[in-house]
Design an enzyme around this catalytic site. Sequence first.
Site, PDB file in Angstrom:
ATOM      1  N   HIS A 138       0.850  -1.188   0.000  1.00  0.00           N
ATOM      2  CA  HIS A 138       0.000   0.000   0.000  1.00  0.00           C
ATOM      3  C   HIS A 138       0.888   1.241   0.000  1.00  0.00           C
ATOM      4  CE1 HIS A 138      -3.577   2.380   0.713  1.00  0.00           C
ATOM      5  NE2 HIS A 138      -2.904   3.042   1.641  1.00  0.00           N
ATOM      6  N   VAL A 173     -10.076  -2.859   5.100  1.00  0.00           N
ATOM      7  CA  VAL A 173      -9.231  -2.382   3.996  1.00  0.00           C
ATOM      8  C   VAL A 173      -7.882  -1.872   4.522  1.00  0.00           C
ATOM      9  CG1 VAL A 173      -8.998  -0.593   2.222  1.00  0.00           C
ATOM     10  CG2 VAL A 173     -11.168  -1.789   2.511  1.00  0.00           C
ATOM     11  N   ASP A 174      -6.800  -2.360   3.905  1.00  0.00           N
ATOM     12  CA  ASP A 174      -5.438  -1.908   4.218  1.00  0.00           C
ATOM     13  C   ASP A 174      -5.120  -1.995   5.709  1.00  0.00           C
ATOM     14  OD1 ASP A 174      -4.914  -1.383   1.505  1.00  0.00           O
ATOM     15  OD2 ASP A 174      -5.868   0.565   1.646  1.00  0.00           O
ATOM     16  N   GLU A 203       8.631   0.792  -2.995  1.00  0.00           N
ATOM     17  CA  GLU A 203       7.755  -0.391  -3.024  1.00  0.00           C
ATOM     18  C   GLU A 203       8.477  -1.581  -3.643  1.00  0.00           C
ATOM     19  OE1 GLU A 203       3.177   1.253  -3.211  1.00  0.00           O
ATOM     20  OE2 GLU A 203       4.095   0.585  -5.071  1.00  0.00           O
TER      21      GLU A 203
HETATM   22  C1  GAR Z   1       1.075   0.443  -6.044  1.00  0.00           C
HETATM   23  O1  GAR Z   1       1.619   1.711  -5.823  1.00  0.00           O
HETATM   24  C2  GAR Z   1       0.368  -0.060  -4.819  1.00  0.00           C
HETATM   25  O2  GAR Z   1       0.913   0.435  -3.640  1.00  0.00           O
HETATM   26  C3  GAR Z   1      -1.020   0.440  -5.024  1.00  0.00           C
HETATM   27  O3  GAR Z   1      -1.251   0.276  -6.397  1.00  0.00           O
HETATM   28  C4  GAR Z   1      -0.044   0.501  -7.084  1.00  0.00           C
HETATM   29  C5  GAR Z   1       0.133  -0.565  -8.149  1.00  0.00           C
HETATM   30  O4  GAR Z   1       1.228  -0.249  -8.935  1.00  0.00           O
HETATM   31  N1  GAR Z   1      -1.953  -0.299  -4.228  1.00  0.00           N
HETATM   32  C6  GAR Z   1      -2.938   0.257  -3.536  1.00  0.00           C
HETATM   33  O5  GAR Z   1      -3.193   1.440  -3.570  1.00  0.00           O
HETATM   34  C7  GAR Z   1      -3.761  -0.712  -2.698  1.00  0.00           C
HETATM   35  N2  GAR Z   1      -4.544  -0.031  -1.731  1.00  0.00           N
HETATM   36  P1  GAR Z   1       1.810  -1.283  -9.999  1.00  0.00           P
HETATM   37  O6  GAR Z   1       0.637  -1.828 -10.804  1.00  0.00           O
HETATM   38  O7  GAR Z   1       2.737  -0.468 -10.841  1.00  0.00           O
HETATM   39  O8  GAR Z   1       2.507  -2.369  -9.242  1.00  0.00           O
END
Ligand code: GAR
Length: 228
Positions: A138, A173-174, A203
């Site tokens: 997240h 959630v989260d 990340e």
């Molecule tokens: C990521 O930044 C992740 O943290 C976020 O979606 C993005 C996916 O990026 N997830 C959330 O917000 C979940 N609550 P990606 O498709 O480039 O891996």
Amino acid sequence: MNLSSPDVSPPDQALVSPAVQPCDHPQQNPLKIGIMASGTGSNFVAIADAISQQHLAAQIQLVIYNNPNAPVADRARERGIPAALLNHRDFSQREAFDQQIVDLLHTADVEWVVMVGWMRRVTHVLIDAFPDRIINIHPSLLPSFPGIRAIEQAIEYGVTISGCTVHIVRLEVDSGPILMQAAVPVHPEDTPTSLHHRIQVQEHDIIIQAIAQIAQPHTSHNLLTHRH
Ligand code: GAR
């Protein structure tokens, strides 16, 4: 097992995101993971590359995606990794949708589930099928800013430090026990795009570190009691 106070040492080094080192025996008993993703798939690519470069003793059994045009699907297929579309719009109930996901993950012999950009609420159907074996990344320092507007809210709030979190997935959630976090500065001129970009660099590091921690074959921490 009580994961409300998990026996997972928060690795201090995640805050400075050291380079991931090659693992000793990456091909021996790799952790079989299933990826759930809805978006561009940059985290998926980071994981897949770490595996192919033998930095991570894991194997991606399957990618499940729920948006027909999600770029993550092509990114999986071009690496020879099966990608299955499950469109939530085809289901009237969240539980039925999750049951289909569970069936696919079981058929693919998945041990742990890794959510990287999965933007759907999960139900007990998924949680119960993989108890304490689902992780999520997240783009905030949880418990601050859960939900889908985490980055926008961080900017609106005026925080000067944000970051990202890998945690065990619970129904809320989260929420759930935190495995890893990395902090990033928020600059006054940041837009959601620029901040997200800075967060995603971190990340890609901590998601690999979290999977590596789970995949450790001889560790004694509680999370691994589910590994078979
Ligand atoms: C990521 O930044 C992740 O943290 C976020 O979606 C993005 C996916 O990026 N997830 C959330 O917000 C979940 N609550 P990606 O498709 O480039 O891996």
